[in-house]
Design an enzyme around this catalytic site. Structure first.
Site, PDB file in Angstrom:
ATOM      1  CB  SER A  33      -0.937  -0.029   1.212  1.00  0.00           C
ATOM      2  OG  SER A  33      -1.945   0.944   1.087  1.00  0.00           O
ATOM      3  CG  ASN A  34      -0.404   4.708  -1.261  1.00  0.00           C
ATOM      4  OD1 ASN A  34      -1.018   5.564  -0.647  1.00  0.00           O
ATOM      5  ND2 ASN A  34      -0.945   4.020  -2.262  1.00  0.00           N
TER       6      ASN A  34
END
Ligand code: CTP
Ligand code: CA
Length: 222
Positions: A33-34
């Site tokens: 993810s981020n």
């Protein structure tokens, strides 16, 4: 103060907003993810609702309260976000794609928790579909706003995306600068328009930036 002066200038308009990161599963307990917090997209959704729009918010996993009077669609992966967007884009007048979509996903999520063993492991990633580019190809009359998160060459990269994704406006920011980008309550946005003009906004609250972006959209659709 600004919000009090804002007219209900989006009455009868349908707006689709995406927000937050996506999560691409590696195994049942891990993902790629981020750090996107969803704050910018949620601010745009709330501002649009305040101005009278019918708002659909498609959000990845974030820890923000559901805004009132908004159709929420919660998703995890880029593919799920894509499906939700394609299902809702036709009826939208305005689409604002704030989400930080994961560009790649593991080819296959392991069915069980991966146990540690070897010193080095290799994971194969495959490219996710570009949702915004697809919207740009499929759109009929929708006004389309994209975002560009960059760490360098903002102007060059943003203009490339504006063109490649058939956008009306792209909001670019340098995510590594203080007061800008992931997780902060403020942002420093530059707006690049289709006609080649550029508007550099000062550092401001994401709520204020949301209203300015909507001002610019309204100026161009009415
Ligand atoms: N976007 C999307 N689907 C993807 C990747 C990005 O819809 N698979 C959208 C984002 O929501 C954003 C815009 O495209 O509005 C730009 O995202 P960004 O990550 O800055 O650009 P990319 O086109 O993914 O290019 P790169 O990450 O290589 O800079
Ligand atoms: Ca990307």
């Amino acid at each position: 103060v600004m919000a009090c002066l804002t007219p209900k200038d989006l009455t009868d308009k349908k707006i689709l907003v995406t927000a937050g990161p996506t999560r691409e599963p590696i195994d049942p307990v891990r993902f790629i993810s981020n750090p996107s917090s969803g704050k910018m997209g949620y601010a745009i959704a709330r501002a649009a609702e305040y101005r009278g729009a019918e708002v659909t918010l498609i959000a990845g996993p974030v820890s923000l309260p559901d805004p009132l009077n908004i159709n929420m669609v919660k998703v995890q992966t880029a593919d799920q976000m894509a499906d939700a967007v394609y299902e809702n884009m036709e009826k939208a007048d305005i689409i604002i794609k704030t989400a930080a979509v994961s560009d790649y996903r593991p080819r296959q999520a392991a069915p069980h928790k991966i146990k540690k063993g070897d010193e080095n492991i290799i994971m194969e990633l495959v490219k996710n579909q570009d949702i915004l580019k697809t919207i740009g190809q499929r759109k009929t009359n929708q006004f389309l706003v994209g975002f560009a998160a960059e760490t360098q060459d903002l102007r060059e990269n943003a203009l490339k995306k504006l063109e490649a994704k058939n956008l009306d406006i792209i909001a670019g920011n340098l995510v590594c600068r203080p007061g800008s980008g992931f997780g902060t309550d403020t942002n420093r946005i530059s707006l690049f328009y289709r006609d080649g003009t550029l508007e550099v906004l000062e550092q401001m609250e994401k709520d204020t930036a949301a209203h300015i972006i909507l001002d610019r959209v309204v100026e161009r659709i009415i």
